[in-house]
Enzyme design. Structure first.
Site, short mmCIF file in Angstrom:
data_model
loop_
_atom_site.label_atom_id
_atom_site.label_comp_id
_atom_site.label_asym_id
_atom_site.label_seq_id
_atom_site.Cartn_x
_atom_site.Cartn_y
_atom_site.Cartn_z
N GLY A 130 1.17 20.97 8.63
CA GLY A 130 -0.27 20.74 8.52
C GLY A 130 -0.87 20.24 9.82
O GLY A 130 -0.16 19.79 10.74
N HIS B 146 8.04 26.93 -3.66
CA HIS B 146 7.26 26.64 -2.45
C HIS B 146 6.56 25.30 -2.64
O HIS B 146 6.20 24.92 -3.76
CB HIS B 146 6.25 27.76 -2.21
CG HIS B 146 5.56 27.68 -0.90
ND1 HIS B 146 4.49 26.85 -0.68
CD2 HIS B 146 5.78 28.33 0.28
CE1 HIS B 146 4.07 26.98 0.57
NE2 HIS B 146 4.85 27.87 1.18
N GLU C 3 11.58 23.56 3.81
CA GLU C 3 10.22 23.20 4.21
C GLU C 3 10.15 21.70 4.47
O GLU C 3 10.18 20.92 3.51
CB GLU C 3 9.23 23.52 3.10
CG GLU C 3 9.07 24.98 2.73
CD GLU C 3 8.03 25.14 1.64
OE1 GLU C 3 6.89 25.51 1.97
OE2 GLU C 3 8.34 24.86 0.46
#
Length: 281
Positions: A200, A115, A194
C-alpha cells in the site's frame, strides 16, 4: 516451474465511474487483455512458464473466446464458494456465489483463494456476527480450496500477515498453511506470500532477506511447494525477486502506479520480460 500470475481484481471499471480502466470498453475488456498479451508470452515456450490470469467472473467468457488454440495463457477465477453443486443434492442454489462447478464449466483452470482482500472480507463478516475465532477464516478457505481442487483447478493459495501480526508471523502463517491446506491434494496448490504489512501507499516494501526467510519457512512447512511473491511483482522489484532461489514467480496486479494508474497489457509484458531475463542472467 516458474509461475507468473495476474490478478485483475476490478480493474475493468471505467475511469469516469471511479475505476482505472481506460484500455477497452468493459464489454470487451477480458478478450482485449488476452489478445494483447498471448502472442508476447509465446517467446517463453509453451508449458515452460505458468501464465495464469484471474479475471472477474463477468469477463471469463470473453477471455476464453479470445484465446488462440496454442495460447500460453490459462484463465482462472477470483475464488469459489465454500459449497458446491452436488448431483441429487444442491443443484446450484447459491445466489451471488461462485460454485466451483460453474467455474469449471466456464473453462477455468485455476482459482485464487485467500487473497488478503478476501481474508479481510471474511474476517469483517465474522466480526459482525460476533465470531472471535481467528481460525474460522482459514477453515472457510480450506473448504473453498477443496471444492476448486475437486473440480480440477490449480489453486493459488494466498497467505500473509498484517502489521499487528508481524511479530508472530511464524504462528500466523503456520496456522494459515496448516488449517487452509488440511486434507488437500498439494499437487494442485501453489502458495502466494503477501506481506500485508508492507502493501500500500507509504509503506516500506518487504526486502529480499525477509521474503527469502518466509519463502524458506513456507517450503519447509509444505514439503517444498512452489512459492510466489504475492506482494506485487513490478518493474522495480522483478530483478530482486528473480534472484531469490526460493521464490518461483510472482503475482502481478496494477502495472502503473503514477499518473493514469491502472493495468496496461504492454506494461504487463515488460514486467514479465524483466523478471524472466533477470532469472536467466
Amino acid at each position: 516451474m516458474k509461475h507468473i500470475f495476474l490478478n485483475l481484481k476490478r480493474f475493468d471499471v471505467p475511469r469516469e465511474l471511479g475505476g482505472v480502466n481506460s484500455i477497452a470498453d468493459i464489454r470487451e475488456w477480458g478478450g482485449y487483455i488476452v489478445k494483447k498479451t498471448q502472442k508476447g508470452l509465446e517467446r517463453y515456450g509453451k508449458g515452460d512458464v505458468d501464465f495464469t490470469m484471474f479475471f472477474p467472473e463477468m469477463h471469463l467468457m470473453g477471455a476464453m473466446a479470445a484465446k488462440s488454440e496454442d495460447s500460453p495463457i490459462k484463465i482462472g477465477c477470483q475464488g469459489v464458494y465454500r459449497m458446491d453443486v452436488q448431483a441429487e443434492g444442491n443443484f446450484g442454489a447459491f445466489t451471488t456465489g461462485r460454485p466451483a462447478a460453474a467455474m469449471a464449466a466456464a473453462g477455468c483452470e485455476a482459482a485464487i483463494i485467500g487473497h488478503c482482500e478476501e481474508r479481510g472480507l471474511l474476517a469483517g463478516v465474522l466480526r459482525e456476527a460476533g465470531v472471535t475465532d481467528i481460525d474460522a477464516v482459514n477453515r472457510i478457505l480450506n473448504q473453498e480450496i477443496g471444492h476448486a481442487a475437486a473440480r480440477g483447478m490449480r489453486v493459488l493459495y494466498c497467505i500473509g500477515e498484517t502489521s499487528e501480526e508481524q511479530a508472530d508471523w511464524q504462528q500466523v502463517l503456520g496456522k494459515q498453511l496448516e488449517i487452509g491446506l488440511k486434507d488437500m491434494d498439494l499437487s494442485k496448490v501453489v502458495i502466494a506470500y503477501e506481506p500485508i504489512w508492507s502493501i500500500g501507499p507509504g509503506k516500506t516494501p518487504a526486502g529480499k532477506d525477509y521474503i527469502t526467510m518466509v519463502a524458506r519457512f513456507v517450503k519447509d512447512r509444505t514439503g517444498g511447494l512452489d512459492v510466489v511473491y504475492g506482494g506485487g511483482l513490478k518493474l522495480d522489484n522483478a530483478k530482486m525477486l528473480a534472484s531469490i532461489d526460493e521464490i518461483d514467480g510472482g503475482l502481478i496486479a496494477l502495472t502503473r502506479f503514477k499518473g493514469e494508474i491502472g493495468f496496461y497489457p504492454d506494461e504487463y509484458l515488460d514486467i514479465v520480460d524483466r523478471y524472466m531475463r533477470a532469472g536467466t542472467s
